[in-house]
Enzyme design. Sequence first.
Site, PDB file in Angstrom:
ATOM      1  N   GLY A 182       0.493  -1.163   0.267  1.00 42.13           N
ATOM      2  CA  GLY A 182       0.062   0.175  -0.389  1.00 42.13           C
ATOM      3  C   GLY A 182       0.894   1.825   0.534  1.00 42.13           C
ATOM      4  N   SER A 183       0.755   2.031  -0.690  1.00 43.85           N
ATOM      5  CA  SER A 183       1.696   2.970  -1.224  1.00 43.85           C
ATOM      6  C   SER A 183       1.263   4.518  -2.071  1.00 43.85           C
ATOM      7  CB  SER A 183       3.246   2.541  -0.952  1.00 43.85           C
ATOM      8  OG  SER A 183       2.678   1.790  -2.281  1.00 43.85           O
TER       9      SER A 183
END
Length: 214
Positions: A182-183
């Site tokens: 997640g980013s």
Amino acid sequence: MIQPKVPIALEGWPFIAFFAFLTLVTAILGNVPGALVFLILTCFVLWFFRDPERFVPFEDDAVVSPADGKVIIIKEVEDERFTGLKAQKISIFMNVFNVHVNRIPIAGKVEKIVYKPGKFYNASSTKAELENEYCASLLTTSSGKKIAVVQISGLIARRVVCWLEPGDKLRTGERIGLIRFGSRVDIYLPLDADLKVEVGDMVRGGESLLARLS
């Protein structure tokens, strides 16, 4: 016709092996619920680190998306940290279900890599771009345009991986690294770039057209 392949990013294999091992051990011990949980986690990690082939539009002026995800920010900024110029910034948020392998948006030469350790705020927040861990790749195109691609860690992400080195010459769509779990990826384009996306658009790394350079 070339058939698309779905390989797995090298960085994912230790995680896949770890959860597969736990699945096997709990199954041997007769812990069926535990084995089922670890099997689900193994499948999730396997899916997370997928690295599918993409069909890249090889047009000299085409800027493709560096990441899969959702466009959350488009704005003009005074980019003092990376290009040193006024720029159009596009931010792409990747959730845990997106492909997390990142790609170079346009052919060019890597001039500099800037890594900064930091915190782990939610990747969609304003604090993330200023205080989170990031790795910026500064690129010069064949026409002399300066572009920055910035991989930013998120709330869950704990590792930014960049495979580039200064001096590398890349083609549009080549793989440049990944971010775990997640980013967000920001791209800084020249002011005269003709943008082809809007906030809310879903994009695919290496394929979706973000802009055309003048």
